[in-house]
Design a protein around this motif. Structure first.
Motif, PDB file in Angstrom:
ATOM      1  N   ALA A  41       0.842  -1.205   0.000  1.00 21.83           N
ATOM      2  CA  ALA A  41       0.000   0.000   0.000  1.00 21.83           C
ATOM      3  C   ALA A  41       0.877   1.255   0.000  1.00 21.83           C
ATOM      4  O   ALA A  41       0.501   2.291  -0.565  1.00 21.83           O
ATOM      5  CB  ALA A  41      -0.935  -0.005   1.208  1.00 21.83           C
ATOM      6  N   ARG A  44       2.121   1.603  -3.505  1.00 21.01           N
ATOM      7  CA  ARG A  44       0.984   2.039  -4.318  1.00 21.01           C
ATOM      8  C   ARG A  44       0.685   3.519  -4.078  1.00 21.01           C
ATOM      9  O   ARG A  44       0.383   4.267  -5.015  1.00 21.01           O
ATOM     10  CB  ARG A  44      -0.258   1.205  -3.975  1.00 21.01           C
ATOM     11  N   ASP A  94      -9.501   3.402  -2.333  1.00 24.30           N
ATOM     12  CA  ASP A  94      -9.942   2.618  -3.501  1.00 24.30           C
ATOM     13  C   ASP A  94      -9.019   2.844  -4.697  1.00 24.30           C
ATOM     14  O   ASP A  94      -8.686   1.897  -5.409  1.00 24.30           O
ATOM     15  CB  ASP A  94     -11.377   3.003  -3.885  1.00 24.30           C
ATOM     16  N   ARG A  97      -5.913   0.695  -5.197  1.00 22.66           N
ATOM     17  CA  ARG A  97      -6.108  -0.752  -5.440  1.00 22.66           C
ATOM     18  C   ARG A  97      -6.276  -1.100  -6.915  1.00 22.66           C
ATOM     19  O   ARG A  97      -6.388  -2.269  -7.257  1.00 22.66           O
ATOM     20  CB  ARG A  97      -7.337  -1.270  -4.667  1.00 22.66           C
ATOM     21  N   ARG A 163      -7.498 -12.264  -8.010  1.00 22.86           N
ATOM     22  CA  ARG A 163      -7.512 -10.817  -8.217  1.00 22.86           C
ATOM     23  C   ARG A 163      -8.795 -10.411  -8.940  1.00 22.86           C
ATOM     24  O   ARG A 163      -9.420  -9.407  -8.612  1.00 22.86           O
ATOM     25  CB  ARG A 163      -6.274 -10.436  -9.040  1.00 22.86           C
TER      26      ARG A 163
END
Ligand code: DC
Length: 228
Positions: A41, A44, A94, A97, A163
């Motif tokens: 995360a 990301r 969101d 992701r 996924r």
């Protein structure tokens, strides 16, 4: 060494995308009552921030500056539920992701200065009574001294299917064949980069989760800690 000098235990859970690390790490951390680090995360969030700033992801100096200045906050709702990821004051839970953000994270993760800039942040999660650290280089670099290390893997097809299910549940438009291609491309880049490539630590317990139900994987991982 007195009892209070004992280092806080870390369970490093590494593996490729879609290997189930996220789910397994969360359940194991809850079961043990330990803290949780979702290091993906963080990568990301940096990929997201760089994208928002219009930075060319191959411009190592600009991405490194962006990494050093991006504020990433993990906010756990009081009533439980999904931890929110706040990037420079914006709730990007969101957005980070998406597969686009995953690919951006993988692209910036090859830059050594970016990885170095994120070390302290990741290590700051190591707090009593323990930490479950989910990522690619938890057992090899960030927490190389971790007493417990697991490397989760599964076939690329199975990881793409998992996924697909996850993203569909979030209402995102994806196809299985595109996901499989993206997963294979990401694996290749993560495993072949020069710094901290995706690979099991020599002292990691390798668990192939292909066809294995979540509770069985959880039991295998918990056994690594509990049988030690
Ligand atoms: O675990 P994830 O899919 O959320 O990670 C996204 C990308 O971030 C992954 O493709 C590579 C990078 N990453 C990394 O290089 N090192 C980590 N410890 C975690 C993630």
């Amino acid at each position: 060494m007195s009892k209070s000098d004992k280092p806080v235990p870390v369970l490093a859970i590494d593996g490729p995308s879609g290997s189930g690390k996220g789910t397994i790490s969360r359940v194991v951390a809850e079961t043990l009552g330990w803290h949780l680090l979702d290091s993906g995360a963080i990568y990301r969030a940096v990929g997201y921030a760089a994208g928002m700033a219009g930075i060319d992801l191959s411009d190592a100096a600009a991405v490194t500056r962006c990494t050093e200045t991006t504020k990433i906050v993990f906010r756990a709702p009081k009533d439980g539920g999904e931890t929110h990821v706040i990037v420079n004051g914006h709730d990007a839970t969101d957005e980070i992701r998406t597969e686009t953000c995953g690919a951006a994270a993988s692209a910036i993760a090859v830059i050594p200065a970016v990885r170095a800039a994120l070390l302290d942040k990741q290590r700051s999660f190591r707090k009593a009574p323990g930490l479950v650290a989910d990522g690619r280089d938890m057992g090899t670099v960030v927490f190389a001294d971790a007493p417990y290390k697991v490397f989760l893997t599964a076939s690329a097809e199975e990881r793409a299917r998992r996924r697909y299910k996850q993203l569909k549940e979030k209402g995102l438009a994806v196809t299985l064949s595109t996901l499989l291609r993206e997963i294979e491309a990401r694996d290749e880049r993560d495993a072949t980069r020069k710094v901290a490539p995706l690979r099991p630590a020599t002292d990691a317990v390798i668990v192939d989760t292909t066809g294995m139900p979540v509770d069985e994987v959880v039991a295998r991982v918990l056994a690594v800690v509990q049988s030690a």
